[in-house]
Design a protein around this motif. Structure first.
Motif, PDB file in Angstrom:
ATOM      1  N   LYS A   1       0.826  -1.215   0.000  1.00 44.71           N
ATOM      2  CA  LYS A   1       0.000   0.000   0.000  1.00 44.71           C
ATOM      3  C   LYS A   1       0.861   1.266   0.000  1.00 44.71           C
ATOM      4  O   LYS A   1       0.603   2.197  -0.764  1.00 44.71           O
ATOM      5  N   THR A   2       1.860   1.284   0.870  1.00 43.06           N
ATOM      6  CA  THR A   2       2.701   2.479   0.973  1.00 43.06           C
ATOM      7  C   THR A   2       3.451   2.724  -0.329  1.00 43.06           C
ATOM      8  O   THR A   2       3.514   3.859  -0.819  1.00 43.06           O
ATOM      9  N   THR A   3       4.000   1.663  -0.904  1.00 39.37           N
ATOM     10  CA  THR A   3       4.686   1.790  -2.196  1.00 39.37           C
ATOM     11  C   THR A   3       3.734   2.318  -3.255  1.00 39.37           C
ATOM     12  O   THR A   3       4.085   3.198  -4.052  1.00 39.37           O
ATOM     13  N   THR A   4       2.515   1.797  -3.257  1.00 47.34           N
ATOM     14  CA  THR A   4       1.513   2.239  -4.229  1.00 47.34           C
ATOM     15  C   THR A   4       1.202   3.717  -4.058  1.00 47.34           C
ATOM     16  O   THR A   4       1.162   4.478  -5.035  1.00 47.34           O
ATOM     17  N   ALA A   5       0.987   4.133  -2.822  1.00 53.67           N
ATOM     18  CA  ALA A   5       0.679   5.542  -2.556  1.00 53.67           C
ATOM     19  C   ALA A   5       1.829   6.443  -3.009  1.00 53.67           C
ATOM     20  O   ALA A   5       1.607   7.505  -3.610  1.00 53.67           O
ATOM     21  N   GLN A   6       3.052   6.024  -2.733  1.00 49.71           N
ATOM     22  CA  GLN A   6       4.220   6.814  -3.140  1.00 49.71           C
ATOM     23  C   GLN A   6       4.331   6.895  -4.662  1.00 49.71           C
ATOM     24  O   GLN A   6       4.657   7.952  -5.215  1.00 49.71           O
TER      25      GLN A   6
ATOM     26  N   SER B   1       3.994  -9.519  -8.015  1.00 43.49           N
ATOM     27  CA  SER B   1       5.347  -9.670  -8.573  1.00 43.49           C
ATOM     28  C   SER B   1       6.371  -8.787  -7.867  1.00 43.49           C
ATOM     29  O   SER B   1       7.579  -9.031  -7.971  1.00 43.49           O
ATOM     30  N   TYR B   2       5.905  -7.758  -7.159  1.00 43.34           N
ATOM     31  CA  TYR B   2       6.798  -6.794  -6.498  1.00 43.34           C
ATOM     32  C   TYR B   2       7.780  -6.160  -7.487  1.00 43.34           C
ATOM     33  O   TYR B   2       8.880  -5.756  -7.119  1.00 43.34           O
ATOM     34  N   ASN B   3       7.393  -6.097  -8.768  1.00 43.28           N
ATOM     35  CA  ASN B   3       8.238  -5.452  -9.775  1.00 43.28           C
ATOM     36  C   ASN B   3       7.817  -3.991  -9.880  1.00 43.28           C
ATOM     37  O   ASN B   3       6.777  -3.675 -10.457  1.00 43.28           O
TER      38      ASN B   3
ATOM     39  N   ASN C   1       8.872  -1.267 -11.483  1.00 43.93           N
ATOM     40  CA  ASN C   1       8.743  -0.583 -12.773  1.00 43.93           C
ATOM     41  C   ASN C   1       7.476  -1.002 -13.506  1.00 43.93           C
ATOM     42  O   ASN C   1       6.730  -0.162 -14.027  1.00 43.93           O
ATOM     43  N   ASP C   2       7.233  -2.315 -13.547  1.00 39.74           N
ATOM     44  CA  ASP C   2       6.021  -2.806 -14.208  1.00 39.74           C
ATOM     45  C   ASP C   2       4.774  -2.316 -13.477  1.00 39.74           C
ATOM     46  O   ASP C   2       3.769  -1.947 -14.100  1.00 39.74           O
ATOM     47  N   TYR C   3       4.860  -2.320 -12.172  1.00 39.29           N
ATOM     48  CA  TYR C   3       3.717  -1.902 -11.356  1.00 39.29           C
ATOM     49  C   TYR C   3       3.409  -0.424 -11.577  1.00 39.29           C
ATOM     50  O   TYR C   3       2.243  -0.020 -11.672  1.00 39.29           O
ATOM     51  N   LYS C   4       4.458   0.379 -11.709  1.00 40.38           N
ATOM     52  CA  LYS C   4       4.251   1.808 -11.948  1.00 40.38           C
ATOM     53  C   LYS C   4       3.533   2.028 -13.277  1.00 40.38           C
ATOM     54  O   LYS C   4       2.657   2.899 -13.388  1.00 40.38           O
ATOM     55  N   GLU C   5       3.875   1.235 -14.284  1.00 39.57           N
ATOM     56  CA  GLU C   5       3.205   1.358 -15.585  1.00 39.57           C
ATOM     57  C   GLU C   5       1.715   1.047 -15.463  1.00 39.57           C
ATOM     58  O   GLU C   5       0.876   1.705 -16.088  1.00 39.57           O
TER      59      GLU C   5
END
Length: 278
Positions: free
Chosen positions: A16-21, A262-264, A266-270
């Protein structure tokens, strides 16, 4: 109307925190002014963290019981009509450490997330209303990490063992309050809850996992089910996931689930960029 509020939710350890950031980062890259508020931010505009609440009689009792600190406490109290708020986590360490243990306990038991559920809900919904009123005509977009679903579920189900419908109605009330901000809910998922939670336990400080397990198994739903230890906390988490799934399905706001298994990054940011560009 572009969403003025992005709500990030999901299970512990799902990202969640990574996503918010990342959401905040994406907004910044496309010149959208956003304000990011992660879990534990003492300046949160719609939630309370480390804040104790006292009615006037309770405040008077606190001050009279701890007369040595009466003037100091009086100066720290924030009065709103006949209600008093003490932002105790903002008190400087040297001041807070000078308070005796009995005073610490007296303050903490009035923490807004230690109160009975109905009282907590009243205070939280009032704060969300003030937030929505204040930002409606502003230019900024706000990104909130886990205070929309997680907090009502935690205090309702986990702490107080409240009935399912009571918890669901709490979240729906918050959704109704911020509806005019055109909110977007991003719910972060992991394929394997056991793995993601145990990964979080391994990566975070031991006191986090110990506190988490105690909170999840020694009160409310976990205690009612007689769950114990790490495995017991996992069972509570699975029940929480089922409740949050139902809440998600019943919410009438823009919402989407994203898979972060996947905790990837770069892909997740896309993936997030695609969601936010719609």
């Amino acid at each position: 109307m572009r969403s003025k509020l992005v709500l990030i939710e999901g299970m512990p350890g799902c990202g969640k925190t990574t996503t918010a950031q990342l959401v905040h980062e994406i907004f910044t890259e496309v010149n959208i002014t956003s304000q990011l508020f992660l879990e534990g931010n003492l300046e949160h505009p719609a939630d309370y963290d480390g804040v104790a609440f006292f009615k006037k009689t309770e405040c008077d009792e606190l001050l009279n019981t701890h007369r040595k600190f009466k003037d100091l406490l009086s100066n720290l109290m924030i009065q709103q009509d006949n209600d008093y708020f003490l932002e105790y986590r903002k008190i400087k360490n040297e001041v807070w450490s000078s308070f005796p243990a009995e005073l610490h306990h007296a303050v903490f038991k009035h923490d807004i997330y230690e109160l009975p559920l109905d009282q907590n809900r009243k205070l939280i919904t009032e704060r969300w209303k003030k937030f929505a009123d204040r930002v409606l005509y502003g230019a900024d977009t706000f990104v909130f990490d886990c205070c929309f679903i997680q907090n009502p579920v935690t205090i309702g189900m986990i702490k107080h063992g409240a009935k399912k419908e009571e918890v669901i109605s709490y979240v729906i009330e918050l959704a109704t309050i911020v509806e005019r901000l055109n909110p977007l809910l991003i719910y972060v998922q992991q394929n394997d809850l056991d793995h993601s939670f145990k990964k979080a336990v391994k990566e975070r400080p031991q006191e986090w996992s110990e506190g988490f397990i105690e909170y999840y198994t020694n009160q409310g739903y976990g205690k009612e089910q007689n769950y114990k230890g790490l495995d017991g906390a996992l069972q509570v988490l699975k029940a929480r996931r089922e409740l949050e799934e139902e809440i998600f399905n019943r919410l009438n706001i823009t919402k989407i689930k994203v898979d972060n298994s996947s905790y990837n990054k770069n892909d997740y940011k896309e993936v997030l960029e695609g969601i936010l560009s719609e």
